[in-house]
Enzyme design. Structure first.
Site, PDB file in Angstrom:
ATOM      1  N   GLU A 181       0.819  -1.218   0.000  1.00  0.00           N
ATOM      2  CA  GLU A 181       0.000   0.000   0.000  1.00  0.00           C
ATOM      3  C   GLU A 181       0.856   1.273   0.000  1.00  0.00           C
ATOM      4  O   GLU A 181       0.781   2.105   0.904  1.00  0.00           O
ATOM      5  CB  GLU A 181      -0.963  -0.013   1.186  1.00  0.00           C
ATOM      6  CG  GLU A 181      -1.982  -1.133   1.081  1.00  0.00           C
ATOM      7  CD  GLU A 181      -3.132  -1.049   2.075  1.00  0.00           C
ATOM      8  OE1 GLU A 181      -2.957  -0.425   3.134  1.00  0.00           O
ATOM      9  OE2 GLU A 181      -4.196  -1.604   1.792  1.00  0.00           O
TER      10      GLU A 181
ATOM     11  N   GLU B 209      -6.721  -8.027  -1.058  1.00  0.00           N
ATOM     12  CA  GLU B 209      -7.117  -8.132   0.356  1.00  0.00           C
ATOM     13  C   GLU B 209      -8.607  -7.827   0.464  1.00  0.00           C
ATOM     14  O   GLU B 209      -9.141  -7.004  -0.286  1.00  0.00           O
ATOM     15  CB  GLU B 209      -6.374  -7.111   1.226  1.00  0.00           C
ATOM     16  CG  GLU B 209      -4.895  -7.321   1.345  1.00  0.00           C
ATOM     17  CD  GLU B 209      -4.233  -6.267   2.241  1.00  0.00           C
ATOM     18  OE1 GLU B 209      -4.923  -5.672   3.094  1.00  0.00           O
ATOM     19  OE2 GLU B 209      -3.028  -6.038   2.066  1.00  0.00           O
TER      20      GLU B 209
END
Ligand code: GLA
Length: 679
Positions: free
Chosen positions: A155, A314
């Protein structure tokens, strides 16, 4: 038209982040995990995301034996690994010895050691440690039969205002402006407030306590930080490749992410993946409204590489633990959310996380295996049931979408609208505006892609450009050609006001020749208070009737209108002037919606554009989503009931892959139910 991302795996990927390094003293737990993963149909794990301190507990003392043993054991059991570079968080020794790895905040003050996702992407010392780590990882694991792909960092996000980044920014600007400071001064209009620079080395990042109201500087800083993060990501990829890694690469993107321009970043990775955390069952929206927002995100991530599936890297089994309120997914919602990703083009359902941490800040985040440690929890059973479904639909793997409608969504346009000292900061709502347009097509059973103004538009027949305030070079001509050649194009208020440097287009808006395409110019844009009551009267050609609709937030005063007028303002000082127009231009039509309205009120425009473009559509019942995927010879239509009520959808025929039953004519779907109709 299909592309299998991972030929070694049969069907879709099902799995997620797995952190066995937290349990190395519990071999019994590791064995149990493997048994449970197999029971749940899990065939992939993502490992190593935050493992740096285990890989290299002290400087240069690197060992991957723990990981190699687990990877081998998983592979023997049919479970593949997505392997991460561990750069999302740094060990204490690294920051202690190389403080330049720690970011500086927006006042230029160095952070202390801790948390994660906070490294300076340009620090030479940090890069050297990354190079050593990634080289060792690739040398050890490249070509491992169980290795599917490389997951770069985690991320990627944020900004660093240290002196190294300041210097890099200056170099980047010098390149962008051909080493000519006058070019920069012109582009940034620095004569205003005596902001003229004499040389590139005078320029700072937009410090919180420094220069932060030169809009060109602010925008270039965002472009630079996109470049900087991408440069870091590419450095990691190049390092892995130089050490022999051949597997595909990805980095996990985030929803509606603001910091960096993903159009740019996505060019440098092989596969798009993103982390999907719906705020389902919230107190502002119905589930179906919220799921449409997820759907928009899926469309965005799909559209970065539309020729292949993407990955949902995710998602939360059960719940997350970082929202203001953390609600469990109600029974059945897990399947709906997972199938929505597949419907929109993902070939994976992956979770954060397989086993719940025992301690620290994510100990209460959802996981496939809970602290109770059994395989009979509600969440485990829902995950396992989904695992079985994914096996049943494995023939869909590799299929892709084939949409003919697109919405333009540029990052620099987002940033520029937010930074413009104009309109109302309370109601700019660019993202929401794009989503409302997306939703209107979805209600008609049409799934749009998302494009940038610089994308290839050749496969699209209908394009909408909500609030395209910034026009990149050549975009006026590109829109003109698109419409001339038969395209249907819809623009809104606040279109074509500035060029890529944020300098106002002279001679009227929309600029860059678009006034001719739309057959009008916009002279004023007025901002409304929520209490203001303005309406427009719409002439609905289809029903030859008229109806009124409310205007919210913005209204433009148009002039020099040669286009057909579809709606007029009814009151306030613009009363009687055109509010919505359609210009026949070449073989296509250019619609201009000069005020913000509820899209339901102008649904007929969507119908009209689709009809002109010969795209068949049929309105869906409220709360139903339809998505389609195609392989070479088969079409798969997904119908998702995003509500708790029974729904009936007309005109559906084929075999439902999930139930094996034949559907002819009417499809009935219960609460949260999904059908995949093979044709
Ligand atoms: C992000 C991160 C994960 C984890 C989850 C929790 O997506 O990538 O490491 O923190 O959030 O939801």
């Amino acid at each position: 038209m299909s592309k299998i991302l991972f030929p070694q795996v049969k069907g879709m990927l099902h799995g997620g982040d797995y952190n066995p390094e937290q349990w190395l003293d519990r071999p019994d737990i590791l064995e149990k995990d493997i048994q449970y993963m197999k029971e749940a149909g899990i065939n992939t794990v993502t490992m190593g995301v935050f493992s740096w301190a285990v890989h290299e507990p002290t400087e240069d003392n690197i060992s991957f034996d723990w990981l190699a043993g687990i990877m081998d054991r998983l592979y023997e059991n049919g479970i593949y690994t997505v392997l991460a570079t561990p750069t999302g968080a740094r060990p204490a020794w690294l920051d202690e010895k190389y403080p330049s790895a720690m970011r500086c905040d927006e006042r230029g003050v160095r952070n202390h050691h801790g948390v994660r996702h906070n490294h300076c992407m340009q620090s030479p010392e940090f890069r050297e440690r990354v190079r050593i780590m990634d080289t060792a990882l690739a040398q050890r694991f490249a070509n491992h039969p169980g290795l599917l792909m490389w997951h770069i960092s985690n991320e990627l996000s944020g900004y660093c205002y240290c002196d190294t980044c300041r210097k890099k920014f200056q170099e980047w600007l010098a390149d962008r402006y051909d080493h000519d400071i006058n070019k920069l001064n012109k582009a940034w209009w620095t004569t205003f407030w005596s902001h003229t620079f004499n040389s590139f080395d005078q320029i700072d990042p937009p410090y919180a306590n420094g220069e932060n109201c030169v809009l060109g500087l602010n925008l270039d800083w965002k472009r630079f930080t996109t470049w900087s993060a991408t440069d870091f990501m590419r450095f990691e990829i190049d390092t892995l490749r130089a050490a022999g890694a051949k597997e595909p690469t990805t980095t996990n993107f985030m929803e509606m992410f603001y910091d960096y321009d993903y159009w740019y970043m996505s060019k440098f990775i092989d596969v798009i993946s993103w982390d999907n955390y719906p705020e389902i069952h919230n107190n502002r929206q119905s589930d179906s409204e919220h799921l449409l927002e997820r759907s928009f995100n899926h469309a965005l991530f799909r559209s970065f590489k539309p020729e292949q599936p993407f990955m949902m890297m995710e998602s939360a089994p059960g719940l997350v633990n970082w929202r203001p309120y953390n609600k469990y997914r109600r029974p059945g919602m897990h399947k709906l959310i997972s199938m929505q990703a597949i419907a929109a083009g993902s070939d994976t359902v992956q979770y954060f996380q397989i086993r719940k941490s025992r301690g620290s800040s994510e100990q209460w985040h959802g996981a496939v295996i809970d602290h109770i440690g059994t395989n009979d929890t509600r969440i485990f059973k829902e995950v396992a049931s989904l695992g079985a479904d994914l096996k049943n639909i494995s023939e869909i793997t590799g299929s892709v979408s084939d949409n003919k409608v697109a919405i333009i969504y540029d990052w620099d346009n987002r940033w520029a609208i937010d930074d413009a000292w104009a309109l109302s900061n309370e109601t700019k709502k660019f993202d929401e505006t794009c989503m409302n347009i997306y939703n209107e097509f979805m209600h008609l059973g049409i799934e749009p892609d998302i494009v940038s103004s610089d994308s290839d538009w050749s496969k699209y027949k209908v394009i909408c450009a909500p609030m395209l305030y910034v026009l990149h070079d050549g975009i006026g001509q590109k829109i003109s050609d698109f419409v001339c050649n038969g395209g249907e194009f819809m623009a809104t208020y606040f279109t074509g006001y500035v060029n890529k440097d944020l300098l106002a287009n002279l001679g009227g808006f929309p600029g860059d020749g678009l006034d001719k395409v739309f057959g009008l110019r916009s002279e004023e844009i007025d901002t409304l208070y929520p209490e203001d009551q303005v309406t427009i009267k719409i002439r609905d050609k289809a029903s030859t009737s008229t109806h009124s609709a409310a205007v919210y937030d913005y209204q433009e005063l148009l002039r020099d209108v040669s286009a057909d007028v579809i709606a007029h303002y009814e009151n306030d000082y613009m009363a009687g002037t055109p509010a919505i127009t359609c210009n026949k231009y070449g073989k296509g039509h250019a619609y201009y919606v000069a005020c913000r309205t509820n899209q339901h009120d102008i649904e007929f425009i969507y119908r009209e554009m689709l009809a002109h473009a010969d795209i068949p559509f049929a309105k869906l019942p409220e709360g139903i989503e339809k998505h389609s995927r195609y392989s070479d010879d088969t079409a798969y239509d997904f119908y998702l009931n995003c509500t708790e009520d029974e729904k009936t959808i007309a005109d559906v025929s084929g075999v439902d892959l999930l139930t094996g039953s034949e559907v002819s004519g009417e499809l009935n779907l219960g609460r949260y139910q999904v059908a995949i109709i093979k044709k």
